[in-house]
Structures are given as structure tokens and as C-alpha cells.
Design an enzyme around this catalytic site. Sequence first.
Site, PDB file in Angstrom:
ATOM      1  N   ASP A 140      17.476  18.524 -15.324  1.00 45.79           N
ATOM      2  CA  ASP A 140      18.928  18.624 -15.410  1.00 45.79           C
ATOM      3  C   ASP A 140      19.621  18.816 -14.061  1.00 45.79           C
ATOM      4  O   ASP A 140      20.750  19.288 -13.990  1.00 45.79           O
ATOM      5  CB  ASP A 140      19.275  19.800 -16.311  1.00 45.79           C
TER       6      ASP A 140
ATOM      7  N   GLU B 288      11.648  16.017 -20.228  1.00 47.23           N
ATOM      8  CA  GLU B 288      12.307  17.242 -20.662  1.00 47.23           C
ATOM      9  C   GLU B 288      13.698  16.897 -21.236  1.00 47.23           C
ATOM     10  O   GLU B 288      14.715  17.517 -20.907  1.00 47.23           O
ATOM     11  CB  GLU B 288      12.430  18.276 -19.551  1.00 47.23           C
TER      12      GLU B 288
ATOM     13  N   GLU C  28      24.092  22.222 -15.294  1.00 50.29           N
ATOM     14  CA  GLU C  28      22.932  21.523 -15.865  1.00 50.29           C
ATOM     15  C   GLU C  28      23.154  20.989 -17.282  1.00 50.29           C
ATOM     16  O   GLU C  28      22.651  19.922 -17.632  1.00 50.29           O
ATOM     17  CB  GLU C  28      21.706  22.443 -15.856  1.00 50.29           C
TER      18      GLU C  28
ATOM     19  N   HIS D 185      17.445  33.022  -9.756  1.00 47.82           N
ATOM     20  CA  HIS D 185      17.851  31.927  -8.879  1.00 47.82           C
ATOM     21  C   HIS D 185      19.007  31.092  -9.405  1.00 47.82           C
ATOM     22  O   HIS D 185      19.512  30.230  -8.686  1.00 47.82           O
ATOM     23  CB  HIS D 185      16.661  30.983  -8.640  1.00 47.82           C
TER      24      HIS D 185
ATOM     25  N   ARG E 122      22.541  29.508 -10.624  1.00 46.99           N
ATOM     26  CA  ARG E 122      23.924  29.537 -10.138  1.00 46.99           C
ATOM     27  C   ARG E 122      24.740  30.586 -10.901  1.00 46.99           C
ATOM     28  O   ARG E 122      25.468  31.379 -10.326  1.00 46.99           O
ATOM     29  CB  ARG E 122      24.540  28.153 -10.295  1.00 46.99           C
TER      30      ARG E 122
ATOM     31  N   HIS F 130      14.187  33.647  -4.029  1.00 50.85           N
ATOM     32  CA  HIS F 130      14.630  32.259  -3.873  1.00 50.85           C
ATOM     33  C   HIS F 130      15.398  32.152  -2.552  1.00 50.85           C
ATOM     34  O   HIS F 130      16.145  33.043  -2.177  1.00 50.85           O
ATOM     35  CB  HIS F 130      15.532  31.872  -5.044  1.00 50.85           C
TER      36      HIS F 130
END
Length: 373
Positions: free
Chosen positions: A98, A120, A134, A202, A204, A234
Amino acid sequence: MRKPVILCVVGTRPEAIKMAPVVIGLRARDDLSALIVSTGQHRDLVAPQLAHFGLVPDIDLGIAADGRTLAGQLGRLLEALDTCLATALPDLVIGQGDTLSAFAAALSAFYRQIPFAHVEAGLRTDRLDSPFPEEMHRRAIALATRLHFAPTRSAANRLATEGVPADRILITGNSVIDALFHVTARQEPTRAARASFLFTLHRRESVDMADDILAAVGRIALERPDIDVVYPVHPNPAFHDRAHSQLGRIANVRLTQPLDYPDLVAAMAASLFVVTDSGGLQEEAPALGKPVLVLREVSERMEAVESGAALLIGTNGDRIVRETLRLIDCADSRARMAIGGSPYGDGRAGTRIASACARYLGAARDIPIDAFG
Ligand SMILES: CC(=O)N[C@@H]1[C@@H](OP(=O)(O)OP(=O)(O)OC[C@H]2O[C@@H](n3ccc(=O)[nH]c3=O)[C@H](O)[C@@H]2O)O[C@H](CO)[C@@H](O)[C@@H]1O
């Protein structure tokens, strides 16, 4: 006669890990040619992860995120991928998940009317704001996709409700389980010197709550100095700087660089449980019998939640402390969540995907393909 050419596009760490088994499956065949295109989105995280599977990028577009806006990155990715497709003239493009790179790969293939296969496929939260961006990417990718490789039946069912024809959907299992087994088959089990849990952060949408989440981790570590928190930080500065300022001085919080995949798997295997906002770790941990506390309000991976292997605990600091201390203190709670085996795959997704691609491209006819699940 020219073998059909497939371009496998990866942009980020998880894409590299999940695409590696697909490339291995494709290259196990003698009727297809598979090339890896690294977009550069996670410039420093892709090549080292591919290397653990004996793979190197064949084409590197060098389009790093470098602080550009989403639209700015997408424009650069589209332009570079369009040029790449015009040169390589593939018969099929494959993307995973994504990310911006997956979205740009699907869109650039669509614009050139080159078939696109999505690894996926079918993951949804029905919330365009979570995960952002995503959820929008994967829904848009589905419109441009010819072959949908759904990891689970629920993902396949979701695609069917969106009007995807049944003969364009194959339930393959998630290739991350292939990757996991590739590593565990080559690893000696290690006995941890000290009890620990694995923590990663990690996403957003976790940035806004990062201070609260990291403060909760600090409270847990201070309350239980006998437990190590293994935290591969990360590289995103939004997390890296906060992690070190908030947790850097706590002795039993082990801040590390991003771990190579085998080291991450070893750390997960040695841990009591996992606390994370990661999608991949939600899939991997149950396969290792590790409970997962998911730092999200919604997840597109409800199979593990429904099986009891994972618990959505959101981002509230007090709840994170409460649920984590419960798993630390109660072996029965951990045992109840260690369901044994992952609902996300059996380690044969790469082979199934390669067979489906070969059949679609006419490289091989009448290949019996057993679906996962
Ligand atoms: C909305 C969402 O959920 N999207 C996901 C997101 O992926 P993610 O959330 O899984 O991302 P991360 O957590 O960064 O990566 C995880 C992988 O990296 C390994 N790892 C981790 C830390 C480390 O130090 N060393 C490592 O080796 C770890 O074991 C795992 O395999 O995008 C993917 C691409 O499209 C999607 O497929 C996927 O749905």
C-alpha cells in the site's frame, strides 16, 4: 522465443521482505524472467533486506522520499517508473501492499496498459484516514490491478464485494510468512539472557501520539527493570529523535538501529511478546507464537485479533502500560494469546504467485494452483 518479463517493484523495507519470496518463486521457474526494481523510497533499507534472500535490485530508480510531500514523491515516482516501463517493456508488473511505490507502480503500469499484479490485495480498514494514505493507495491499486493476490479469505471476500471477478483473485497467504520461514529455517533458536518484549513504532499516524506512546514505554521499563524493551528505532526523524530523547537514558530500554531481518526475527523469537504499530509484525508474531499488542485503533488484519493472537490497544498511554504489564506479569495471558501458527500464511505464497503469473502470461498452461486456507 522471448520469456515473459515481470518487473517486481519494491520501495520500502516491508515491500522488500514480502516481495523477496515472490522473486524467488518466479526465478525458480524457467519459463519467466523476473527483475527487481527498487524505487529508492526507503533508500537504505531495501538492498540489505533483499541481500538476506540472496537478491539484489536489478534496477534502482533512486527516488528517495527526502522530505518531499506525498504528491511530490508520487510525481517523481510516476515519472521514473514510466521511463523504466518504456525501456524494460515488461509483460507484467508486480507491486506489494500500500505504499507510494506500490501505488505509483500500479498507476504507471495502468497508464501503459501493462497488466499489474498486486501482492497483499484486499486489506481494508474502511477508514481513509487510518492508515493514511495507505488505505486510499490500496483501494486505488485494486482498480488498476489485473491479478489480485489476497493473503486471506477475508481479503478475497472484500475484493469480491468491490466487484473484482473471482477469476482475477487468488488466495495465496501472505508472503511475509514465506520470508519468516526462510529465516527461521536458517537460525538456531537462542535462549534470551533476560526477559524482553519487542517494541516498534513507525507509522505516519503514530507521529501525533508518539510522545504519549514512548512515555508509556518509559513508565513500563522503569516499573519493571527486570524486563528489557528491545526497540529497533525507525530512521524516520519523527521517531528517531523522540525515542532517544525520551528513552535513551533508561538502562533496560535497548534502542538499536533498524535490525536486519534475521536479527529482527531472532529478537522476536527471543521476546515474550510484541508491542507494535507494524502490519508485518502483526502477521509474523503469531507464526512464532508471540502475542501482539497493536498500537492502532483499527487494523486491516483482524484475523489475528479474532483468533485472540493480537489485541488492538490503541495509542492511549495508560492503556498501553496496563496491557503491557498484564502480559509481563501473567504467563497465562501470554499462553492464551500464543495460538500457534499464523492465520496469514503457510510459507507457500511465493510459489502460488509465481504459478499464477506463469499461467496468466501463457508461459505454462493448466497449472494446478492450490489456494491458501
Ligand atoms: C497499513 C500497513 O500496515 N501497511 C504495512 C506496511 O508495512 P509494515 O507496517 O509492516 O512496515 P514495517 O513495520 O516498517 O516493516 C515490517 C517488516 O520489517 C521487518 N523489520 C522491522 C523492523 C526492523 O528493525 N527490522 C525489520 O526487518 C519486520 O519484521 C516486518 O517484516 O507497508 C507494507 C508495504 O506496502 C504493507 O505490506 C503493510 O501492509
